[in-house]
Design an enzyme around this catalytic site. Structure first.
Site, PDB file in Angstrom:
ATOM      1  N   ASP A 201      -5.966  10.387  10.571  1.00  0.00           N
ATOM      2  CA  ASP A 201      -5.316  10.106   9.290  1.00  0.00           C
ATOM      3  C   ASP A 201      -5.731  11.178   8.283  1.00  0.00           C
ATOM      4  O   ASP A 201      -6.476  12.100   8.626  1.00  0.00           O
ATOM      5  CB  ASP A 201      -5.671   8.685   8.794  1.00  0.00           C
ATOM      6  CG  ASP A 201      -4.503   8.069   8.029  1.00  0.00           C
ATOM      7  OD1 ASP A 201      -4.014   8.714   7.087  1.00  0.00           O
ATOM      8  OD2 ASP A 201      -4.072   6.959   8.370  1.00  0.00           O
ATOM      9  N   HIS A 276       0.360  11.677   6.992  1.00  0.00           N
ATOM     10  CA  HIS A 276      -1.003  11.169   7.231  1.00  0.00           C
ATOM     11  C   HIS A 276      -1.777  12.114   8.149  1.00  0.00           C
ATOM     12  O   HIS A 276      -2.476  11.685   9.058  1.00  0.00           O
ATOM     13  CB  HIS A 276      -0.954   9.760   7.828  1.00  0.00           C
ATOM     14  CG  HIS A 276      -0.710   8.697   6.792  1.00  0.00           C
ATOM     15  ND1 HIS A 276      -1.638   8.350   5.851  1.00  0.00           N
ATOM     16  CD2 HIS A 276       0.379   7.912   6.558  1.00  0.00           C
ATOM     17  CE1 HIS A 276      -1.149   7.392   5.071  1.00  0.00           C
ATOM     18  NE2 HIS A 276       0.086   7.118   5.467  1.00  0.00           N
ATOM     19  N   GLU A 340       5.080   6.786   5.874  1.00  0.00           N
ATOM     20  CA  GLU A 340       4.660   7.336   4.585  1.00  0.00           C
ATOM     21  C   GLU A 340       4.582   8.862   4.615  1.00  0.00           C
ATOM     22  O   GLU A 340       3.525   9.442   4.367  1.00  0.00           O
ATOM     23  CB  GLU A 340       3.300   6.729   4.191  1.00  0.00           C
ATOM     24  CG  GLU A 340       3.401   5.215   4.032  1.00  0.00           C
ATOM     25  CD  GLU A 340       2.094   4.539   3.653  1.00  0.00           C
ATOM     26  OE1 GLU A 340       2.143   3.567   2.895  1.00  0.00           O
ATOM     27  OE2 GLU A 340       1.019   4.956   4.130  1.00  0.00           O
TER      28      GLU A 340
HETATM   29  C1  ACM Z   1       1.109   1.627   7.072  1.00  0.00           C
HETATM   30  O1  ACM Z   1       0.515   0.640   6.586  1.00  0.00           O
HETATM   31  N1  ACM Z   1       1.291   2.719   6.348  1.00  0.00           N
HETATM   32  C2  ACM Z   1       1.622   1.604   8.422  1.00  0.00           C
END
Ligand code: ACM
Ligand code: ZN
Length: 552
Positions: A201, A276, A340
């Site tokens: 991440d 991410h 995201e």
């Molecule tokens: C997430 O909570 N962004 C998968």
């Protein structure tokens, strides 16, 4: 009255009748609730000399037996002897019925013995998990019990959904191999079968990749961390100290995968792309659109720094990483994240814009789809299937992509209707990082603890998850599972993690195991005994539901 309700009523009647007899029957509760269970009269007396008689064997029967002995030995002081042969009186007989599903089992406990029937060791393992819950809790760690009374029951059991998982984020906070193994023990205890391991991440890259050593050297370390419990947009405060480097070596990863497999659990790795991925960009800046000197992210939230799908070298990088991941993980499914991923960098990037033009794409959403399709093709060519968070629906997905629905159930519903396979993990029911009660000493001190607040997730909300909501019986077949998500921005220690998982993962387990038999009152009554089992193993758990509803 539905058949299930009628059955539940019959059980209650049976139970009350037996409880009022001269000698009270032991309380029998099993979590997740078995599909059929009837409590009979009497009990079987298990002794250290009780044999286990194997009526069939398979490659993993030894793992199931090892689990049974890991429960029995701390109770009686010795392991049970295992023999092959015909079922006999006074034994734990393991019988085969190839018509049963892989995870199904029958368990008959009577004065004469214990008969377990399954088609494979996987079902036997779940029968042993059930058996553990039938043993008197106070004897489990007693060390020298000479006899153990096991209540007579007749159980027929099998799960509704084949994928029942817990996602564990080891990026925001890092946890040790032993702690990951404890999560695996919990998954097994609740008859779940997937650990979705969130390994990369913005805030940390936690898996050793031989070809790209800087991923862990640079990406496994961050200069600072946001204080858990603070909101990155409201009261973001920093710890003021470095974190890491922390990562798992490939040997450690293999060790975890084996530990899980021995408990009939598949580890599904998640390698986040193209968003991410700041930790990867910090290690290899050429992966980003601008190539500037990125830094492993120190605050939580979403970053606009994402990988560049305009450059061919980006694909080579992810494919190299995935090749090592595929070598390590036997899981059919590989999770590529996909959530995201802001498009601002792509809008300004000549390479991304050139790619959009060359491929005839409409916009940046479709650029992410283009990226996903190429990654999926690579995975498919290596015999694997791709899972992504529900954002990947936005620019269009192939029919073979599996969608993990998190922003709500809507993405999953749309995907299931379109024919894609789906795992339901909506944040409204499955985000176990959200607080569950009023206790602010251990729960993350963020979020408002009031009904209907989007970041408040009490036990009853978790249990109310309906993975089949709005789907026809045919569409329901596309929903393969449910999952609880343990994000760890706000859980710096493993005790925090246990507390957030328990007891809510039991609710998710029961939804996935016995969807048609759901009954929240029965569940919360039965959980009281499960909490005692958690005590035996020293787990930290929340009692908010019972305390705040005057039940404990
Ligand atoms: C997430 O909570 N962004 C998968
Ligand atoms: Zn770019």
């Amino acid at each position: 009255m539905t058949t299930k309700r009628f059955f539940a009523l019959m059980l209650t009647t049976l139970f009350v009748a037996s409880a009022s007899a001269a000698k009270p029957e032991p309380t029998v509760t099993v979590i997740p609730q078995p599909v059929k269970i009837s409590v009979e009269k009497g009990e079987f007396t298990l002794k250290p000399s009780t044999p286990v008689v194997l009526g069939f064997d398979d490659a993993k029967m030894e793992c199931a037996i090892d689990f049974l002995n890991s429960v029995v030995e701390p109770m009686t002081g010795s392991k049970l002897k295992v023999t092959d042969g015909k079922a006999k009186k006074g034994a734990i007989n393991i019988l085969q019925d190839p018509t049963l599903g892989e995870e199904a089992y029958r368990l008959e406990v009577s004065r004469k013995g214990i008969d377990i029937t399954a088609s494979s060791s996987h079902g036997v393992f779940y029968a042993f998990q059930t058996l553990r819950q039938l043993f008197p809790v106070e004897l489990l760690k007693s060390g020298k019990a000479e006899s153990v009374e096991v209540p007579a029951v007749s159980i027929e059991d099998e799960p509704t959904l084949p994928y029942r998982g817990i996602m564990f984020d080891v990026c925001r906070h890092f946890f040790t191999v032993d702690q990951v193994k404890e999560v695996i023990d919990l998954i097994a205890m609740h008859k779940m079968n997937r650990l979705h391991w969130h390994l990369t991440d913005d805030q940390g890259w936690r898996i050793e990749i031989k070809k790209y050593p800087k991923l862990t050297e640079v990406g496994g370390y961050r200069e600072d961390s946001q204080v858990p419990g603070t909101h990155h947009q409201v009261d973001c405060r920093m710890e003021g100290k470095p974190y890491g480097p922390y990562f798992f070596t490939q040997d450690e990863i293999r060790d975890v995968i084996k530990y899980a497999a021995d408990r009939f659990i598949t580890v599904v790795p998640e390698i986040e792309m193209p968003g991410h991925a700041v930790a990867a960009l910090a290690a290899y800046p050429e992966l980003g659109c601008t190539g500037e000197q990125y830094k492993v992210r120190t605050i939580w939230g979403i970053s606009e720094e994402v990988a560049c799908p305009g450059k061919e070298s980006t694909f080579r990088f992810w494919e190299d990483v995935l090749a090592e991941v595929i070598d390590l993980f036997p899981s059919e499914y590989i999770h590529i994240g996909g959530d995201e991923c802001p498009r601002v960098a792509w809008e300004k990037c000549p390479a991304c814009q050139a790619r959009i033009k060359a491929e005839g794409l409409q916009n940046e959403d479709e650029l992410q789809s283009y990226f996903n399709h190429r990654i999926e093709k690579f995975l498919n060519e290596h015999g694997r299937r791709m899972i992504g968070w529900d954002e990947i629906l936005e620019g269009g997905v192939t029919p073979t992509t599996t969608i993990m629905s998190w922003r709500g159930s809507e993405g999953g519903i749309a995907a299931a209707k379109a024919g894609n396979t789906v795992i339901m993990t909506p944040k409204t029911h499955c985000y176990l990082d959200y607080p569950q009660g009023k206790d602010k000493t251990i729960e993350p001190p963020y979020g408002e603890r009031r009904p209907n607040h989007p970041h408040f997730l009490p036990l009853e909300n978790v249990y109310s998850l309906d993975p089949y909501d709005q789907l026809t019986p045919d569409e329901q077949k596309n929903v393969i599972g449910v999952q609880g998500n343990m994000w760890t921005e706000h859980t710096p220690t493993f005790k925090h993690v246990e507390y957030m998982l328990l007891p809510r993962m039991a609710a998710i387990a029961e939804v996935g195991w016995n969807y048609y038999g759901k009954d929240f009152d029965r569940f919360t009554d039965n959980m009281l005994r499960m909490l005692r089992l958690y005590d035996v193993y020293g787990y930290t758990y929340a009692t908010s539901y019972w305390r705040e509803n005057g039940k404990k």
